[in-house]
Design a protein around this motif. Structure first.
Motif, PDB file in Angstrom:
ATOM      1  N   PHE A 228      -7.104  -3.522  -6.606  1.00 59.06           N
ATOM      2  CA  PHE A 228      -6.292  -4.618  -6.085  1.00 59.06           C
ATOM      3  C   PHE A 228      -7.212  -5.719  -5.572  1.00 59.06           C
ATOM      4  O   PHE A 228      -7.887  -5.563  -4.568  1.00 59.06           O
ATOM      5  CB  PHE A 228      -5.379  -4.111  -4.961  1.00 59.06           C
ATOM      6  CG  PHE A 228      -4.466  -5.174  -4.415  1.00 59.06           C
ATOM      7  CD1 PHE A 228      -3.535  -5.809  -5.230  1.00 59.06           C
ATOM      8  CD2 PHE A 228      -4.527  -5.542  -3.071  1.00 59.06           C
ATOM      9  CE1 PHE A 228      -2.697  -6.801  -4.727  1.00 59.06           C
ATOM     10  CE2 PHE A 228      -3.689  -6.533  -2.557  1.00 59.06           C
ATOM     11  CZ  PHE A 228      -2.766  -7.155  -3.389  1.00 59.06           C
ATOM     12  N   LEU A 240       0.460  -4.868  -9.492  1.00 56.76           N
ATOM     13  CA  LEU A 240       0.391  -3.910  -8.371  1.00 56.76           C
ATOM     14  C   LEU A 240       1.341  -4.313  -7.238  1.00 56.76           C
ATOM     15  O   LEU A 240       2.016  -3.458  -6.652  1.00 56.76           O
ATOM     16  CB  LEU A 240      -1.047  -3.800  -7.848  1.00 56.76           C
ATOM     17  CG  LEU A 240      -2.029  -3.011  -8.719  1.00 56.76           C
ATOM     18  CD1 LEU A 240      -3.465  -3.251  -8.267  1.00 56.76           C
ATOM     19  CD2 LEU A 240      -1.712  -1.504  -8.698  1.00 56.76           C
ATOM     20  N   SER A 241       1.402  -5.615  -6.952  1.00 55.53           N
ATOM     21  CA  SER A 241       2.304  -6.099  -5.891  1.00 55.53           C
ATOM     22  C   SER A 241       3.770  -5.861  -6.256  1.00 55.53           C
ATOM     23  O   SER A 241       4.585  -5.508  -5.408  1.00 55.53           O
ATOM     24  CB  SER A 241       2.089  -7.593  -5.630  1.00 55.53           C
ATOM     25  OG  SER A 241       0.825  -7.808  -5.057  1.00 55.53           O
ATOM     26  N   GLU A 251      -0.335  -1.558  -2.412  1.00 54.14           N
ATOM     27  CA  GLU A 251      -1.014  -1.879  -3.680  1.00 54.14           C
ATOM     28  C   GLU A 251      -2.262  -1.025  -3.869  1.00 54.14           C
ATOM     29  O   GLU A 251      -2.530  -0.516  -4.975  1.00 54.14           O
ATOM     30  CB  GLU A 251      -1.420  -3.361  -3.720  1.00 54.14           C
ATOM     31  CG  GLU A 251      -0.273  -4.331  -3.895  1.00 54.14           C
ATOM     32  CD  GLU A 251       0.258  -4.880  -2.573  1.00 54.14           C
ATOM     33  OE1 GLU A 251       0.970  -5.890  -2.607  1.00 54.14           O
ATOM     34  OE2 GLU A 251      -0.030  -4.285  -1.520  1.00 54.14           O
TER      35      GLU A 251
END
Length: 276
Positions: A228, A240-241, A251
């Motif tokens: 991340f 990821l978010s 994340e």
């Protein structure tokens, strides 16, 4: 909750997406179900603030109502209305404009930001846009408005207008408070702001297959190890978010779990999280 009357709304410029859902729609449904008096405005008049066309506006209004219903907004509990259907709401512009100075309108930082983003010159409508928003809020005696931090100057102007109106004509309007969402801004699939015009948004109305296709097409990078890093890896970090906000995990935790699984594994995880 019964002490609160909420007003919030959207401009019908296209389908609502995941950013709208986590940023505001989910919170509206929670307030509605708690028993607050909830009102949702479809701001069709305000489409022309920074756009030169009203093409597809009728379809956009219908689609917006469908997205609202799909997210749990209940028309038996929440008033959903459009600007064009309630002329009386817009008539408040006349007395309200007499309560603010040109200098107060000109120093609103949100208006300046919106002008730069749209590339339009500063029209009279854009300059008075916050006054029109005050009409929306005070028309239904709203005293709580869910907003992002960037909208706080608008709420402050609404409070000023209500106070001046009450001083001049007697107590009519309530004091208005902003209700800030604790949901972080959901980036789009490429790490930029989620926006229909960037093609990086996941619409609420997408099927599971369409969602999978949109996520599969999103750009990542050649590095296999998933980490991340929003600044250096916007695509990977945007994905990821999205997964984090859908699952309630962090994340970093998701990145560590996928590790050397690469972008294929990441996209599979994000698709399942979003569709779930």
């Amino acid at each position: 909750p019964e002490k609160f009357t909420m007003l919030t709304g959207d401009r019908p410029t296209g389908r609502l997406h995941l950013g709208h859902y986590f940023g505001t729609l989910k919170g509206r449904v929670e307030l509605q179900n708690m028993g607050a008096k909830t009102n949702v405005l479809i701001a069709d008049y305000q489409v022309i603030t920074d756009r030169d066309t009203t093409e597809h506006i009728q379809d956009n209004v219908y689609n917006m109502v469908m997205d609202y219903l799909a997210c749990g907004i209940d028309p038996d509990k929440t008033m959903i209305y459009a600007h064009s259907a309630v002329p009386a709401a817009n008539q408040l512009m006349l007395p309200f404009l007499s309560l603010v100075s040109e200098a107060e309108l000109a120093r609103n930082p949100t208006v300046k930001a919106e002008m730069e983003a749209s590339g339009h010159e500063l029209t009279g409508l854009l300059l008075t846009y916050p006054v029109h928003q005050a009409c929306d809020i005070l028309f239904c005696k709203g005293n709580v408005v869910p907003v992002g931090r960037d909208q706080l100057p608008h709420i402050e102007l609404t409070r000023t207008i209500a106070r001046r109106f009450n001083n001049r004509y007697g107590k009519v309007f309530p004091e208005v408070d902003a209700l800030l969402s604790d949901t972080p801004l959901l980036p789009g699939l490429d790490g930029r702001k989620m926006s229909k015009s960037y093609g990086n948004a996941i619409n609420i109305s997408m099927t599971a297959e369409e969602t999978a296709k949109r996520i599969k097409k999103s750009q990542t990078d050649s590095e296999r190890m998933i980490t991340f890093d929003p600044e250096n890896r916007p695509g990977v970090s945007g994905l990821l978010s999205t997964a984090a906000i859908c699952t309630g995990r962090s994340e970093v935790e998701i990145a560590e779990e996928i590790g050397m699984g690469g972008s294929g594994q990441l996209k599979k995880y994000v698709t399942e999280a979003v569709n779930e």
